[in-house]
Design an enzyme around this catalytic site. Structure first.
Site, PDB file in Angstrom:
ATOM      1  N   HIS A 176       0.886  -1.294   0.179  1.00  0.00           N
ATOM      2  CA  HIS A 176      -0.022  -0.003   0.101  1.00  0.00           C
ATOM      3  C   HIS A 176       1.190   1.430  -0.411  1.00  0.00           C
ATOM      4  O   HIS A 176       2.238   1.124   0.126  1.00  0.00           O
ATOM      5  CB  HIS A 176      -0.415  -0.216   1.171  1.00  0.00           C
ATOM      6  CG  HIS A 176      -2.508  -1.363   1.451  1.00  0.00           C
ATOM      7  ND1 HIS A 176      -2.667  -1.050   1.818  1.00  0.00           N
ATOM      8  CD2 HIS A 176      -1.902  -2.345   0.077  1.00  0.00           C
ATOM      9  CE1 HIS A 176      -3.812  -2.514   1.737  1.00  0.00           C
ATOM     10  NE2 HIS A 176      -3.615  -2.628   0.510  1.00  0.00           N
TER      11      HIS A 176
ATOM     12  N   GLU B 244       1.408   4.295   2.793  1.00  0.00           N
ATOM     13  CA  GLU B 244       1.464   3.998   3.312  1.00  0.00           C
ATOM     14  C   GLU B 244       2.629   3.212   3.179  1.00  0.00           C
ATOM     15  O   GLU B 244       4.131   3.651   3.764  1.00  0.00           O
ATOM     16  CB  GLU B 244       0.496   3.632   4.404  1.00  0.00           C
ATOM     17  CG  GLU B 244       0.058   4.502   4.638  1.00  0.00           C
ATOM     18  CD  GLU B 244      -1.358   3.955   3.507  1.00  0.00           C
ATOM     19  OE1 GLU B 244      -1.606   3.495   2.830  1.00  0.00           O
ATOM     20  OE2 GLU B 244      -2.638   4.494   4.243  1.00  0.00           O
TER      21      GLU B 244
ATOM     22  N   CYS C 231      -5.334   1.175   6.283  1.00  0.00           N
ATOM     23  CA  CYS C 231      -6.301   0.316   6.411  1.00  0.00           C
ATOM     24  C   CYS C 231      -5.701   0.143   7.855  1.00  0.00           C
ATOM     25  O   CYS C 231      -4.885   0.465   8.349  1.00  0.00           O
ATOM     26  CB  CYS C 231      -5.794  -0.617   5.679  1.00  0.00           C
ATOM     27  SG  CYS C 231      -4.212  -1.713   6.022  1.00  0.00           S
TER      28      CYS C 231
ATOM     29  N   CYS D 150      -1.398  -1.418   7.373  1.00  0.00           N
ATOM     30  CA  CYS D 150      -0.746  -0.045   7.935  1.00  0.00           C
ATOM     31  C   CYS D 150      -0.740   0.867   8.688  1.00  0.00           C
ATOM     32  O   CYS D 150      -0.119   1.945   9.412  1.00  0.00           O
ATOM     33  CB  CYS D 150      -1.448   1.495   6.311  1.00  0.00           C
ATOM     34  SG  CYS D 150      -1.042   0.457   4.986  1.00  0.00           S
TER      35      CYS D 150
END
Lengths: 187, 369
Positions: free
Chosen positions: A72, A74, A108, A111
């Protein structure tokens, strides 16, 4: 002007806080990144890690490219931050403690836990993430009592939220060619 | 290079796989204690009135929200006569009769009915008494057994769960294979050393259809605090599929195997190229991230790793030892989270003692860095 505002006594506060100017400036950058991702058929999430007025990490989703579903934006940005520290020979812990994440969508669950593990104290985000959100939407990892999972962080939510939602909607309207055929949800 | 579990001296002693049991980590609904709600029941003193009383009571007090509760039960011994085949009927919940003080020691049936009876003719009903009935339908046999001690309920048994809770889901040959996979994870954990914080964990990703290990990894937190064994393993799987974000070449115990050509079909196919999309791979029977794979990990995954497994669409997870902030049973049960788009089975206890021993003694807190 930077995120490390030199307010007398700031050291006594548990976390430092970005100014409204900081939020406006860095979130605009994050939204530009998300827009760019959308136009390139990627998940429209933009994210920046800012330390002392300097971008020390920024990322976009690399899931398809790496065949690794954990890549992701992040996570990519956090890796850049660590690389930035290694390169500059500075202690990642002390850098993370004064770093803000600006991201267009709520991080999420994964993360959010990663942000905790690296002790990032503040996360500014646009819209919530009803599918995976780890700052309250699905689970509240950001503030949970998890003494062995880094430190809790503060969230500043809702900045240009509608705009972030619209971008996500536009993305999910297009079919993701990399997802497996959805199975009907069992209850 | 394909990693294979190595037999170590200490594991040979436990080769019979009788030293451990893999137990399912069930949802809160499936594992919670039986919640009870107070209610009034009354003996049926005239059996001929039974069906009429049930009908009338059901119409007055339908016990909405408790469809699992049976209205009558065989009389649970005690005094008051009635004979061996007599019955007791549930009249209403205590909350249905707010004017009656449940702390009293005798209740009149009239006080539980509205004035005029509310359509219930109390002929054939004895003096009411307090009972406790299960608030939720039992989902597992242990829950059913506890619930039944209080009041009979319906129970739609999931036989697989019952067998799993008895620790009998896996056959002896299956357990021997599972043990081999966990030994590979333990081996990796030992090779990884502390991994930069606390007792390091190890993990092995397994393709259960092919009965083969596709990746083995251990904590590499010294370099990157996010490189937990599970995250390493997920990236090694990606690398084996032609992707991957990192290189773990300098860790000899972190390995991945490319999918063998034609592993899922009779005619051989070339190894997937990076340019090939995942959807194409899936259509051709090539692996798509961790779909259908089993993960064996020495320690219960943290929140980050557990959610990474959701994103990777893991098939099943087997872990040895619980962790204080673990997210597959201890602090969260992310694998049963209803809001998430992927759920999976989790079992704990595979080589439990050996996995606990990795962290020194059990009481020593596991530092998640």
């Amino acid at each position: 002007m930077g995120t490390e505002s030199e307010i007398p006594g700031a050291g006594l506060q548990p976390v430092f806080h970005p100014t409204d100017e900081d939020i406006e400036k860095w979130m605009s950058r994050a939204f530009e990144m998300a827009q760019d991702a959308l136009q390139n058929g990627e998940v429209p999430v933009g994210c920046l890690l800012v330390h002392g007025g300097q971008v020390v990490g920024q990322g976009r989703n690399q899931v398809n490219q790496t065949r690794n579903a954990t890549r992701h934006a992040e996570m990519v940005a956090l890796d850049q931050l660590l690389e930035w520290c290694r390169h500059g020979n500075v202690d990642p812990h002390s850098v993370c403690l004064r770093t803000v994440l600006y991201v267009t969508v709520e991080p999420c669950v994964m993360c959010a836990a990663a942000l905790r593990l690296l002790n990032i104290p503040v996360v500014v985000y646009g819209c919530g993430n009803e599918r995976f959100g780890g700052c309250g939407s699905v689970l509240d990892v950001s503030s949970a009592q998890l003494p062995h999972t880094g430190t809790a962080f503060k969230c500043v939510a809702g900045y240009r939220a509608q705009e972030a939602v619209e971008m996500l909607k536009a993305f999910y309207k297009q079919e993701n060619p990399n997802a497996p055929k959805p199975k009907t949800r069992k209850d | 290079m394909e990693p294979q579990p190595k037999r170590r001296k200490e594991s040979m002693e436990n080769d019979d796989a009788d030293s451990w049991v893999a137990l399912p980590v069930l949802s809160d609904q499936q594992s919670r204690d039986t919640e009870l709600v107070p209610a009034f029941a009354a003996p049926i003193t005239d059996k001929k009135e039974t069906s009429r009383l049930i009908k009338e009571l059901h119409s007055l007090y339908p016990l909405a929200g408790l469809p699992h509760i049976k209205r009558v039960r065989p009389r649970g011994g005690g005094d008051g006569g009635g004979g061996p085949h007599s019955l007791e009927v549930l009249v209403c919940l205590v909350s249905d009769a707010p004017d009656v003080d449940p702390r009293g020691d005798s209740f009149a049936i009239g006080s539980l009915l509205p004035s005029g009876g509310g359509g219930v003719r109390p002929d054939g009903l004895g003096p009411p008494f307090l009972v406790k009935v299960p608030a939720c339908p039992p989902l597992t046999r242990p829950q059913f057994q506890v619930a039944s001690k209080h009041w009979p309920t319906a129970f739609h048994e999931d036989k697989r769960v019952t067998v799993a809770l008895r620790g009998e889901l896996f056959s002896r040959p299956q357990k021997a294979r599972m043990q081999g996979y966990m030994e590979a994870a333990l081996e990796a954990a030992r090779a990884g050393g502390g991994g930069g914080g606390g007792g390091g964990a190890g993990a092995a990703m397994v393709d259960p259809k092919a009965e083969r290990i596709v990746a083995v990894g251990h904590d590499c937190r010294g370099e990157n605090p996010l490189h937990h064994a599970v995250m390493v393993c997920i990236d090694l799987v990606a690398r084996g599929q032609g992707g991957g974000a990192y290189r773990f070449d300098k860790y000899p115990a972190c390995t991945s195997a490319s999918p063998p050509a034609g592993s899922s079909s009779s005619d051989p196919k070339p190894a997937p190229k990076t340019s090939q999309t995942a959807a194409e791979s899936a259509e051709e029977g090539q692996p798509y991230i961790c779909t259908g794979y089993d993960l064996y990990v020495t320690r219960e995954p943290c929140v980050m790793c557990a959610m990474a497994l959701v994103h990777s669409r893991i098939g099943r997870v087997f872990y040895g030892a619980a962790a204080p902030d673990g997210a597959l049973g201890t602090k969260y049960k992310i694998h049963t989270q209803r809001d998430l788009n992927h759920r999976f089975e989790v079992f704990k206890g595979v080589l439990g003692q050996q996995c606990r021993d990795l962290n020194g003694c059990e009481d020593k807190p596991v530092t998640e860095h």
